[in-house]
Design a protein around this motif. Sequence first.
Motif, PDB file in Angstrom:
ATOM      1  N   SER A 158       0.833  -1.202   0.000  1.00  0.00           N
ATOM      2  CA  SER A 158       0.000   0.000   0.000  1.00  0.00           C
ATOM      3  C   SER A 158       0.864   1.247   0.000  1.00  0.00           C
ATOM      4  O   SER A 158       2.033   1.216   0.387  1.00  0.00           O
ATOM      5  CB  SER A 158      -0.913   0.017   1.231  1.00  0.00           C
TER       6      SER A 158
ATOM      7  N   HIS B 176       0.559   3.724   1.923  1.00  0.00           N
ATOM      8  CA  HIS B 176       0.874   4.099   3.300  1.00  0.00           C
ATOM      9  C   HIS B 176       2.144   3.403   3.784  1.00  0.00           C
ATOM     10  O   HIS B 176       3.014   4.026   4.397  1.00  0.00           O
ATOM     11  CB  HIS B 176      -0.311   3.743   4.197  1.00  0.00           C
TER      12      HIS B 176
ATOM     13  N   ASP C 164       5.120   4.955   2.011  1.00  0.00           N
ATOM     14  CA  ASP C 164       5.426   6.269   2.573  1.00  0.00           C
ATOM     15  C   ASP C 164       6.176   6.132   3.897  1.00  0.00           C
ATOM     16  O   ASP C 164       7.155   6.834   4.147  1.00  0.00           O
ATOM     17  CB  ASP C 164       4.125   7.057   2.814  1.00  0.00           C
ATOM     18  N   THR C 165       5.661   5.235   4.723  1.00  0.00           N
ATOM     19  CA  THR C 165       6.295   5.023   6.021  1.00  0.00           C
ATOM     20  C   THR C 165       7.731   4.545   5.841  1.00  0.00           C
ATOM     21  O   THR C 165       8.647   5.022   6.505  1.00  0.00           O
ATOM     22  CB  THR C 165       5.489   3.975   6.818  1.00  0.00           C
TER      23      THR C 165
ATOM     24  N   GLN D 159       5.119   6.477  12.576  1.00  0.00           N
ATOM     25  CA  GLN D 159       3.663   6.421  12.511  1.00  0.00           C
ATOM     26  C   GLN D 159       3.172   4.975  12.463  1.00  0.00           C
ATOM     27  O   GLN D 159       3.847   4.089  11.963  1.00  0.00           O
ATOM     28  CB  GLN D 159       3.142   7.214  11.323  1.00  0.00           C
TER      29      GLN D 159
ATOM     30  N   GLU E 199      -3.301   2.386   8.709  1.00  0.00           N
ATOM     31  CA  GLU E 199      -3.454   3.703   8.089  1.00  0.00           C
ATOM     32  C   GLU E 199      -4.444   4.594   8.835  1.00  0.00           C
ATOM     33  O   GLU E 199      -4.269   5.800   8.925  1.00  0.00           O
ATOM     34  CB  GLU E 199      -3.892   3.529   6.635  1.00  0.00           C
ATOM     35  N   SER E 200      -5.474   3.979   9.381  1.00  0.00           N
ATOM     36  CA  SER E 200      -6.506   4.776  10.034  1.00  0.00           C
ATOM     37  C   SER E 200      -6.110   5.202  11.443  1.00  0.00           C
ATOM     38  O   SER E 200      -6.849   5.928  12.095  1.00  0.00           O
ATOM     39  CB  SER E 200      -7.809   3.989  10.064  1.00  0.00           C
TER      40      SER E 200
ATOM     41  N   ARG F  70       8.120  15.094   3.491  1.00  0.00           N
ATOM     42  CA  ARG F  70       6.736  14.996   3.963  1.00  0.00           C
ATOM     43  C   ARG F  70       6.458  16.050   5.010  1.00  0.00           C
ATOM     44  O   ARG F  70       5.383  16.118   5.552  1.00  0.00           O
ATOM     45  CB  ARG F  70       6.501  13.623   4.560  1.00  0.00           C
TER      46      ARG F  70
ATOM     47  N   SER G   1      -5.659  -1.945   0.792  1.00  0.00           N
ATOM     48  CA  SER G   1      -5.183  -0.600   0.469  1.00  0.00           C
ATOM     49  C   SER G   1      -4.307  -0.614  -0.777  1.00  0.00           C
ATOM     50  O   SER G   1      -3.678   0.377  -1.106  1.00  0.00           O
ATOM     51  CB  SER G   1      -4.380  -0.015   1.630  1.00  0.00           C
TER      52      SER G   1
END
Lengths: 239, 517
Positions: free
Chosen positions: A86, A88, A91-92, A113, A117-118, A235, B169
């Motif tokens: 994904s 997310h 990105d992480t 983080q 994702e939520s 970011r 996702s």
Amino acid sequence: PPSQDGDVERHLSLQLQGALSGGPAREEAEEAEEEAGAAAAAAAAAAFLCPAAGCGQTFSTSESYEHHYALLHREVCASCKRSFPSAHLLDTHLLEWHDSLFRLMAERRDMYQCLVESCAEKFKSSKDRKDHLIKVHQYPADFRFDKPVKSKSTKTMTPPSRDHSVPMDVNIEACERSPGDAMETGPSETAADQAPQPGMENTPVSPPSVTQLPRPRIPPSICFGQGATRGFRSRKKRV
Amino acid sequence: MLSPASAASSGLAGRRRWGRGCTVEELRARRREREAALRSARRLQQLVSKRLLREDELIEDVCVGTDSGTTAPVSEQEVAELLSNAHKGTEERIKSLRRLRWGLQHKETQQTFIRLEGSMRVLIGLFTSNLADLQMEAARCLHELSHAQDPEVVEACLPATSYLLTYLSGHSTALMELCLYTLGNLAVETKVVKKQLLPQGIIPVLASCMQSPHLAVQEGAGYALSQLLQSKEAAEEIIPLVLGSGLSQHMLRLVCSDLEQGMGVAVEFAWCLHYIICSRVNNSLLVSQRTLPTLGQLLVALASTMTTTTPAEGLELLVCPVVRCVSNLLAEDEPCSGELQAQAECLLRAVFVFIRSFLPRHLFIVQECLWLLNNLTADDPALCSALLSPDLFPSLLQLLHCQKASVLVLTVLCNVAAKGPAHCQALHQKAGLPFLLGALALSDDQAVNQVLELAHLLFLHWPEAAIGFVDHSGLQALERHRDNLLLREKVEALIRIASQLAAPPQDCPLEASAEDL
């Protein structure tokens, strides 16, 4: 309602809806595609060639090609070639492993983080995050997409393992074909990229100095085609 | 008037193949068998089903392509061999997994698999690998396991949920679809939902799937949500979360979206809305989102397409939950029926279009429609008048002799009669005595009870009806029910009232005798 016959009908339809894949319209489309696919396959052996650089895998159906592309070439780290399921998670990964300011910033405030994702929580260390993932989100302790980027000696470079204690890693063939693809592959960049840069200013919000970044081959904000390899992008401060 | 959510608990769903090779007779027999099972489960409040995604050609492929034994369970040793990765090329491993998947259709193999040390770990390893075809095949194996009846097998899939959710996702539509149906099947086990799916963030992930441009993904998300929403615990834990994430508005949008393409999507989300509405967790929110007029409009539009074209296959599966949603919202205490005002009569006519089109094949829709008719007419004298119009009323009366509909028909007529003398006069004229006498001859106690109610209202508001009733040997018809313990009191009271009203004017005040009822 006075009667639950409607519920019975609903459940009957659920149970009898076997062998379908997304409604009648799609089924028809697929059938048509199948026929076309079969005809094409008769004419030329391999219908779909993956256009990703260095991949070159061929596929007999568009579905399997689409799936392969989505899996391996959509969310890929430009530096270490790992692909992620994904955006997310990519990105992480980019932030934590390829942002030279990350370590400095992580010393000042919680920067790791949550992988869900939520979930908006951030943590001081990846260890804390892992504990959180296990405790709060019931994630497995060995969550596959939370593995550290390894240094040069990667598992995937070793020949297919007979060892049954590590059956989770199944990336062998892809590595043979395109060594860079495997999710378990370590970074192709040197470990120096990941180490904190001693000479850098420690203002957490300042944009990273370009010279000290691993250079992405493609500007980070640009995606080609269906999606492309993404490199580091800042970011922290986006206007 | 609210319908209970079909409570979910232990698995009832079994496995049936729906291949192309089945004859129509076999399919009918299978359907009857399933229906009987569902009906008995319904009585026990355990309506649980799982959906199986399976590609026909693959089944045939394995069936025809390999030698004997493909339909037999797989032994423990073979399961271990199929899972072992050593010295195998990708092609070979895909074949092994396909064979395993075929075996996993059998309970025995499912048990063997979950008892085999490390098997789930290996399967998850394959599922999360970056070999696309292998991953799909592993996902299909997980899907087979999720479809198992045995809660133990379903719980054995727990370690896979974080990955199933992670891939939602992603970008692979085929994989997402498979993950969605697998999660939807797993969601039948409350333990799985509470322990894993909710903490792992299934609701936000499904919310993002609802935004997908792919109909197959939307439909899968709808299926998974409907499975979550119909569980027993939904009202406490899930529905507040779903409403809090603003999903009800998206659901409404998807129910009303392009029906020609996305009928399946609309069906799934209509059931989602139904489960939410009948939980009554926060119906004022749904009312404020204009759910009632929007769905009312949808029904009107559906009915108008039905009058011009042949109804799409499976339309009844959409009409049913939408009618329920509208009925349930109308039954809410707060006056939301005002929102329907302008279109109420159109809706009334739409209901009749449904009744006529779905009879006699889908009687269950007729029941739902009559229930909606009841909720529509309960507090609305204007709609009661509209109902009496010559192009609608006879259709309603005809349903009296439909066994499952008679009580509801009479209930609707009582709604009309309760509106006073003018409505009773019209009712008396249009339905007439033969109707009342015919209804009294029904064998169903509940129906007769409702007839007594109707007759009482008629006599009360329109005494002429009582006179005619007595003249046409109505009292004798009533006498027949005197022996029925359940009805006796009402029968006797009604005989008294009718006789008094039919007798030459005396001093007996009508109200006093009416109170006897």
